[in-house]
Write a protein that holds these residues in place. Sequence first.
Motif, PDB file in Angstrom:
ATOM      1  N   SER A  51      32.592  33.474  38.196  1.00 49.34           N
ATOM      2  CA  SER A  51      33.081  32.380  37.355  1.00 49.34           C
ATOM      3  C   SER A  51      33.067  31.031  38.061  1.00 49.34           C
ATOM      4  N   GLY A  52      33.126  31.037  39.393  1.00 54.35           N
ATOM      5  CA  GLY A  52      33.212  29.784  40.135  1.00 54.35           C
ATOM      6  C   GLY A  52      34.615  29.221  40.212  1.00 54.35           C
ATOM      7  N   LEU A  53      35.626  30.006  39.817  1.00 60.22           N
ATOM      8  CA  LEU A  53      37.021  29.559  39.843  1.00 60.22           C
ATOM      9  C   LEU A  53      37.870  30.543  40.647  1.00 60.22           C
ATOM     10  N   PRO A  54      38.879  30.066  41.381  1.00 62.54           N
ATOM     11  CA  PRO A  54      39.728  30.972  42.143  1.00 62.54           C
ATOM     12  C   PRO A  54      40.751  31.679  41.265  1.00 62.54           C
ATOM     13  N   PHE A  55      41.087  32.897  41.629  1.00 59.14           N
ATOM     14  CA  PHE A  55      42.154  33.669  40.996  1.00 59.14           C
ATOM     15  C   PHE A  55      41.955  33.806  39.478  1.00 59.14           C
ATOM     16  N   VAL A  56      40.877  34.494  39.102  1.00 55.72           N
ATOM     17  CA  VAL A  56      40.642  34.735  37.676  1.00 55.72           C
ATOM     18  C   VAL A  56      40.613  36.227  37.341  1.00 55.72           C
ATOM     19  N   GLY A  57      40.643  37.093  38.334  1.00 59.48           N
ATOM     20  CA  GLY A  57      40.664  38.528  38.090  1.00 59.48           C
ATOM     21  C   GLY A  57      42.086  39.018  37.848  1.00 59.48           C
TER      22      GLY A  57
END
Length: 273
Positions: free
Chosen positions: A135-141
């Motif tokens: 996604s290219g974003l931190p903390f999305v899981g």
Amino acid sequence: MPPSLSTDEARALLEWHIAMGVDVALEDDPQDRYAETAARAAAARPARAPELDRAADRRPPASPAALLAGPGETAAAAREAAASAATLDELRAILEAFDGCPLKATASRTVFADGTPGARLMLVGEAPGREEDLSGLPFVGRSGQLLDRMLAAIGLDRSSVYIANVIPWRPPGNRTPTPQETETCLPFVRRQIELARPDVLVALGGASAQSLFRAKEGILKLRGRWLEHEVGGRRIKAMATLHPAYLLRSPAQKKLVWRDLKAIRKALESEGG
């Protein structure tokens, strides 16, 4: 013929491959995956202002020799590159052009930040995982979903905080970053903190705390204590707390993080939040 797998066995095998970092299947014809990755990253990257493109043009082109430099050389190059950024946008552009860390060659994209730059609370984890790399974003899981609930518990959300990682590229198979990889990336996150200018800085997990604060204690001893983090001539209130991924494995420890969250909320309120 290979033995057939049951549905449960096939699912378990697929999940294992995903956890190990395998995200493509082999084909009969060779494929240039590096070119595909570059194309995906270019398509996902937002348009930048012309002045940022001019700043990128002033930097020397990437060289394979950068990946062969010694630890001292790469760390010095990272410090020099990070210090040259005057804004967060420039820092991101410089980081995306930096080839001194080998993790960049195996990651899909640079995971720079999420949330609102200039927010009074900044959270820093260790490194992206598979979902973050895609996604290219931190903390999305799953960890990111728990982090969202943690923030909501004290009346915050992603629009009211700023989130980053010490390492902006996913280590293959989610392995632990090496000390050299961490030291190479550290100047960038320090400059990121300096430019974001938070009032409160929170390290998520022991690895982040040890990198940012040079802490020697384990996270269970370090968490919950207020520290002072000096960056760019400013002293910032700082704390370490447990990483959301750890809480998913050890939910009984959520009570400790709840104490930390209440202390963080109180600090923000006492500072005029």
